[in-house]
Design a protein around this motif. Structure first.
Motif, mmCIF file in Angstrom:
data_model
loop_
_atom_site.group_PDB
_atom_site.id
_atom_site.type_symbol
_atom_site.label_atom_id
_atom_site.label_comp_id
_atom_site.label_asym_id
_atom_site.label_seq_id
_atom_site.Cartn_x
_atom_site.Cartn_y
_atom_site.Cartn_z
ATOM 1 N N VAL A 408 12.605 -18.929 -19.438
ATOM 2 C CA VAL A 408 13.569 -18.390 -18.153
ATOM 3 C C VAL A 408 13.744 -16.819 -18.230
ATOM 4 C CG1 VAL A 408 15.375 -18.762 -17.015
ATOM 5 C CG2 VAL A 408 14.663 -20.760 -18.302
ATOM 6 N N TYR A 409 14.030 -16.241 -19.374
ATOM 7 C CA TYR A 409 14.239 -14.891 -19.208
ATOM 8 C C TYR A 409 12.994 -14.209 -19.117
ATOM 9 C CZ TYR A 409 18.758 -16.377 -21.497
ATOM 10 O OH TYR A 409 19.918 -16.937 -21.742
ATOM 11 N N TYR A 410 11.829 -14.532 -19.510
ATOM 12 C CA TYR A 410 10.452 -13.831 -19.403
ATOM 13 C C TYR A 410 10.211 -14.000 -17.700
ATOM 14 C CZ TYR A 410 5.683 -12.368 -19.744
ATOM 15 O OH TYR A 410 4.646 -11.687 -19.546
ATOM 16 N N VAL A 411 10.280 -15.155 -17.220
ATOM 17 C CA VAL A 411 10.241 -15.226 -15.805
ATOM 18 C C VAL A 411 10.991 -14.465 -14.679
ATOM 19 C CG1 VAL A 411 10.103 -16.969 -13.868
ATOM 20 C CG2 VAL A 411 9.210 -17.702 -15.978
ATOM 21 N N ALA A 412 12.066 -14.249 -15.127
ATOM 22 C CA ALA A 412 13.104 -13.528 -14.672
ATOM 23 C C ALA A 412 13.049 -11.911 -14.764
ATOM 24 C CB ALA A 412 14.508 -13.489 -15.290
ATOM 25 N N LEU A 413 12.484 -11.474 -15.886
ATOM 26 C CA LEU A 413 12.098 -10.065 -16.225
ATOM 27 C C LEU A 413 10.820 -9.779 -15.363
ATOM 28 C CD1 LEU A 413 11.990 -7.461 -17.532
ATOM 29 C CD2 LEU A 413 10.845 -8.444 -19.485
ATOM 30 N N TYR A 414 9.716 -10.710 -15.407
ATOM 31 C CA TYR A 414 8.584 -10.513 -14.463
ATOM 32 C C TYR A 414 8.936 -10.560 -13.082
ATOM 33 C CZ TYR A 414 3.839 -11.192 -12.766
ATOM 34 O OH TYR A 414 2.732 -10.845 -12.063
ATOM 35 N N GLY A 415 9.794 -11.478 -12.408
ATOM 36 C CA GLY A 415 10.411 -11.285 -11.077
ATOM 37 C C GLY A 415 10.919 -9.999 -10.598
ATOM 38 N N VAL A 416 11.522 -9.365 -11.761
ATOM 39 C CA VAL A 416 11.994 -8.093 -11.372
ATOM 40 C C VAL A 416 11.132 -6.859 -11.250
ATOM 41 C CG1 VAL A 416 13.533 -5.909 -12.211
ATOM 42 C CG2 VAL A 416 14.361 -8.327 -12.467
ATOM 43 N N LEU A 417 9.861 -7.214 -12.128
ATOM 44 C CA LEU A 417 8.821 -6.175 -12.026
ATOM 45 C C LEU A 417 8.106 -6.138 -10.704
ATOM 46 C CD1 LEU A 417 7.140 -6.617 -15.624
ATOM 47 C CD2 LEU A 417 8.680 -4.832 -14.992
ATOM 48 N N LEU A 418 7.754 -7.652 -10.319
ATOM 49 C CA LEU A 418 7.142 -7.906 -9.128
ATOM 50 C C LEU A 418 8.116 -7.222 -7.969
ATOM 51 C CD1 LEU A 418 5.943 -11.463 -9.018
ATOM 52 C CD2 LEU A 418 4.608 -9.472 -8.996
ATOM 53 N N MET A 419 9.227 -7.265 -8.017
ATOM 54 C CA MET A 419 10.027 -6.734 -6.752
ATOM 55 C C MET A 419 10.173 -5.019 -6.910
ATOM 56 S SD MET A 419 13.874 -9.185 -7.209
ATOM 57 C CE MET A 419 14.176 -7.967 -5.688
ATOM 58 N N ALA A 420 9.887 -4.669 -7.860
ATOM 59 C CA ALA A 420 9.585 -3.125 -7.949
ATOM 60 C C ALA A 420 8.345 -2.575 -7.609
ATOM 61 C CB ALA A 420 10.094 -2.764 -9.586
ATOM 62 N N SER A 421 7.378 -3.609 -7.869
ATOM 63 C CA SER A 421 5.725 -3.066 -7.786
ATOM 64 C C SER A 421 5.528 -2.377 -6.374
ATOM 65 C CB SER A 421 4.947 -4.075 -7.974
ATOM 66 O OG SER A 421 5.296 -5.114 -7.058
ATOM 67 N N PRO A 422 5.842 -2.722 -5.290
ATOM 68 C CA PRO A 422 5.698 -2.022 -4.272
ATOM 69 C C PRO A 422 6.130 -0.608 -3.963
ATOM 70 C CG PRO A 422 6.353 -4.096 -3.571
ATOM 71 C CD PRO A 422 6.862 -3.840 -5.001
ATOM 72 N N PHE A 423 7.143 -0.338 -4.699
ATOM 73 C CA PHE A 423 7.989 1.145 -4.848
ATOM 74 C C PHE A 423 7.052 1.996 -5.234
ATOM 75 C CE2 PHE A 423 11.370 -2.175 -4.103
ATOM 76 C CZ PHE A 423 11.965 -1.681 -2.883
#
Length: 428
Positions: A408-423
């Motif tokens: 769950v923590y890894y998925v949450a971290l990956y979600g944050v990375l995806l949110m940051a990727s377009p910037f």
């Protein structure tokens, strides 16, 4: 026949001998077809632009995350008492307001995908007609062509999963075979000079973040998991048997995709130059459309065309099920606040939504927006819907406590990375 323990809730609830049927195989095929869409046909373009090393790093981050996020997403849906649509499942856990809010985000996630497929199939098919001399100019410039393509795709998709097994199934089997075969026949065209050297760390890190969505979409089929869950729940009277069959399909499809897509990606990475990738980006077409123009051999061109068209068409078929279900869920959530759900004419509502989808997608195609840009911008939406929302549900809802763990923590971290990727696009 196979003896299997069905695990849900607090522990083992049931044990049964559950065969793997043709219906299960049909869903495996649709999951594979959903993943082998614009992600895989545009991924070589991104590899050519950003380099193989950035892609490999993005894959190492993305592929384990894809397994965990899809498993988590599916299991949160499985354990919901409501199984008609995504918004309803969220409403079961958090209430109607949360249901319509998160359902809208889920809808936007699917919207990015279906817009990508609608645009890709229209412009790539028109490009092929022109490349092979069937037309002098691109048919994509003609408004009627886009309308015809979209209407035909929606008409087939709206008939349900059993028709899609018959229509999309052969397409998916063909394109899967082409992926493996094309990866093999492209070996003589490998040129290791196409592998760009590793640059400075800041540029490399930027390129990794920008490549994350492409690595994600190369094997992602989360868009079809809720329609699959709904279908199994309607088919099986025992919800635990339905749950097991859904989870089994998910695992088989994931393993198949990882092996096939990585082989294809490496073969294409060694064959497509940065100049080819830049040309594909400028013309808003996939790497396979470029390959049909520059690679010798008519049969290689035919395979490339079939793979591109079948990949995007079958992916469109798969995502339409989820897209229509998501749109209907939001509308039903809003209408149920003013009228009893049983008083709503489901058939008329479905027809109106289908027509609205056709018109909307046609107008989008006429606008000719960048497909590559969409794939990068929808990353944050996938991060929220497929990563952060399931993680939040697991932490928030006591009934889902059995799903809590390191994943769950890894998925949450990956979600944050995806949110940051377009910037990181601003640093190019």
């Amino acid at each position: 026949m196979k003896t299997s323990s069905l695990v849900l809730g607090d522990g083992i609830r049931s044990s049964a001998r559950i065969p793997f049927t043709g219906y299960d195989f049909g869903w495996v095929v649709l999951c594979v077809g959903m993943a082998i869409g614009s992600g895989i046909v545009f991924m070589p373009v991104q590899i050519g632009l950003k380099g193989l090393y950035a892609f490999l790093t993005a894959v190492l981050l993305s592929y384990p995350a894809v397994y965990h996020l899809q498993n988590l997403f599916l299991r949160t849906l499985i354990q919901s008492e409501q199984c008609e649509d995504y918004a309803g499942a969220i409403s079961h856990y958090l209430g109607k307001n949360w249901g319509v809010a998160l359902g809208s985000i889920y809808f936007v996630m699917l919207l990015g995908g279906i817009l990508t497929y609608a645009s890709s199939i229209t412009y790539d098919s028109a490009s092929y007609f022109q490349t092979f001399g069937l037309t002098e100019q691109s048919l994509a410039k003609q408004g009627w062509y886009g309308l015809l393509v979209i209407a035909l795709l929606v008409l087939i998709s709206a008939q349900g999963e059993r028709l899609l097994f018959k229509v999309a199934g052969p397409m998916i089997m063909v394109k899967f075979g082409i992926i493996v075969l094309l990866a093999v026949v492209m070996v003589p065209y490998w040129d290791f000079s196409n592998v760009m050297p590793l640059g400075d760390f800041a540029t490399f890190l930027r390129d990794v973040f920008l490549t994350l969505p492409f690595a994600l979409f190369s094997i992602l089929y989360v868009q079809i998991l809720n329609p699959m869950n709904i279908a199994y729940r309607k088919l099986e009277s025992d919800r635990y048997v339905a749950a097991y069959r859904s989870v089994r399909v998910n695992r088989i499809a994931y393993i198949i995709l990882v092996v096939a897509v990585l082989f294809f990606a490496f073969s294409f990475a060694f064959s497509v130059s940065k100049a080819d990738a830049e040309q594909a980006l400028a013309q808003n077409i996939s790497a396979l459309a470029i390959a049909a123009k520059v690679m010798p051999g008519a049969w290689v061109k035919i395979m490339s065309v079939m793979l591109n068209v079948f990949a995007i068409m079958s992916a469109f078929f798969g995502i339409y099920l989820g897209f229509h279900e998501a749109l209907k869920g939001i509308v039903m959530n809003l209408l149920s606040r003013r009228a009893e759900q049983c008083a709503i004419n489901q058939r008329k509502l479905g027809l109106v939504l289908t027509l609205a989808i056709v018109v909307f997608l046609w107008l989008w195609v006429l606008g000719n927006f960048s497909t590559m840009l969409i794939l990068q911008l929808v990353g944050p939406i996938f991060g929220i819907t497929t990563c952060l929302v399931p993680c939040y549900l697991v932490w928030k809802v006591e009934a889902l406590r059995n799903l809590r763990g390191k994943a769950v923590y890894y998925v949450a971290l990956y979600g944050v990375l995806l949110m940051a990727s377009p910037f990181f696009k601003f640093f190019e």
